[in-house]
Design an enzyme around this catalytic site. Structure first.
Site, short mmCIF file in Angstrom:
data_model
loop_
_atom_site.label_atom_id
_atom_site.label_comp_id
_atom_site.label_asym_id
_atom_site.label_seq_id
_atom_site.Cartn_x
_atom_site.Cartn_y
_atom_site.Cartn_z
N PHE A 7 0.83 -1.23 0.00
CA PHE A 7 0.00 0.00 0.00
C PHE A 7 0.86 1.27 0.00
O PHE A 7 0.36 2.34 -0.33
CB PHE A 7 -0.89 0.04 1.25
CG PHE A 7 -2.15 -0.78 1.16
CD1 PHE A 7 -2.34 -1.72 0.16
CD2 PHE A 7 -3.16 -0.60 2.10
CE1 PHE A 7 -3.52 -2.47 0.10
CE2 PHE A 7 -4.35 -1.33 2.05
CZ PHE A 7 -4.52 -2.27 1.06
N LYS A 8 2.11 1.15 0.45
CA LYS A 8 2.95 2.35 0.65
C LYS A 8 2.19 3.31 1.58
O LYS A 8 1.57 2.87 2.54
CB LYS A 8 3.33 2.98 -0.68
CG LYS A 8 3.92 1.94 -1.65
CD LYS A 8 4.53 2.52 -2.86
CE LYS A 8 5.09 1.39 -3.73
NZ LYS A 8 5.87 1.86 -4.84
N HIS A 81 12.85 -1.95 1.03
CA HIS A 81 12.21 -1.36 -0.15
C HIS A 81 13.02 -0.15 -0.63
O HIS A 81 13.55 0.62 0.18
CB HIS A 81 10.77 -0.95 0.17
CG HIS A 81 10.00 -0.61 -1.06
ND1 HIS A 81 10.10 0.61 -1.68
CD2 HIS A 81 9.14 -1.36 -1.80
CE1 HIS A 81 9.32 0.59 -2.76
NE2 HIS A 81 8.72 -0.59 -2.85
N GLU A 150 12.91 -5.56 -7.53
CA GLU A 150 12.14 -4.42 -8.02
C GLU A 150 13.07 -3.35 -8.57
O GLU A 150 13.61 -2.54 -7.82
CB GLU A 150 11.34 -3.80 -6.87
CG GLU A 150 10.40 -4.76 -6.18
CD GLU A 150 9.33 -4.00 -5.40
OE1 GLU A 150 8.16 -4.11 -5.79
OE2 GLU A 150 9.67 -3.29 -4.45
P1 PGA Z 1 4.44 -0.16 -8.39
O1 PGA Z 1 5.23 -0.38 -7.01
O2 PGA Z 1 3.64 -1.42 -8.62
O3 PGA Z 1 3.59 1.02 -8.15
O4 PGA Z 1 5.47 0.04 -9.44
C1 PGA Z 1 5.83 -1.59 -6.69
C2 PGA Z 1 6.55 -1.51 -5.38
O5 PGA Z 1 7.21 -0.49 -5.11
O6 PGA Z 1 6.48 -2.45 -4.57
#
Ligand code: PGA
Length: 225
Positions: A7-8, A81, A150
């Protein structure tokens, strides 16, 4: 497959509750994970924390520690992250400390790595070298470890890495990583199936495209298996 939503800094406690309620109704064989903000933690076996300070409690203003996370019986956490590395300035040594702390507490750890664009432009060998540096101090044999690859340049941009780039990177990572390997970076409805079919991709970590529960459920249902 492991299908995780990050969700951030999105969703409130109320909207997270509604999200999880909808998700509970979904029947799937996939392993689902949801990482809401600290204010929106709930006792639910798919929920993990986005962050945690490596201490039970203490004088660490603005942080949450083991005590706060365990109040919700949560035993899953996201560590490393790129937004925490690059925006919040977390260094590898500190990240490794977090890893060690939550490993000792037997948490499932989704550990993120990813290179910036200027490294990607130098080619795959440089990419792997960079990623290895983000794994310094991490016990790769930990049985509750999940790695999320990522690429920073693909996060939140709407443009994911290409199938070829993901395939090549995951194949190289598989040479020294036994843990499940997730891909993250602009995973969405129209690329999730293809990405999940790549060899050595064991799932996905999704940000933006997962924040609407209907969309997240649609994505879960798209993935075979
Ligand atoms: P995104 O983010 O799907 O919006 O690119 C992925 C993440 O940072 O985990």
């Amino acid at each position: 497959m492991i299908i995780a939503s990050n969700f951030k800094m999105n969703h409130t406690r109320r909207s997270t509750k509604a999200f999880l309620k909808k998700l509970k109704e979904v029947k799937t064989n996939h392993t689902i994970r949801v990482f809401p903000p600290a204010t929106s933690l709930f006792e639910f076996d798919i929920v993990g924390a986005q962050n945690g300070y490596p201490a039970v409690n203490g004088s660490f203003t603005g942080e949450i520690g083991l005590e706060q996370i365990q109040e919700f019986n949560i035993d899953k956490i996201l560590i490393g992250h790129s937004e925490r590395r690059n925006i919040l300035g977390e260094k590898q040594e500190f990240i490794a400390k977090k890893f060690e702390f939550y490993k000792n507490e037997n948490f499932e750890i989704t550990y993120c790595i990813g290179e910036p664009l200027e490294i990607r432009q130098k080619g795959i060998d440089e990419v792997i070298k960079y990623l290895k540096n983000e794994l310094v101090g991490i016990d790769m044999n930990y049985d509750k470890l999940i790695i999320a690859y990522e690429p920073v340049w693909a996060i939140g941009t709407g443009v994911s890495a290409t199938i070829k780039e993901i395939e090549e990177t995951h194949n190289k990572l598989r040479e020294f990583i036994q843990a499940p390997l997730l891909y993250g970076g602009s995973v969405k409805l129209d690329n999730i199936s293809e990405i999940c079919e790549i060899e050595n991709v064991d799932g996905v970590l999704i940000g933006t495209a997962s924040w609407q529960v209907e969309n997240f459920v649609r994505m879960i249902n798209q993935v075979k298996g």
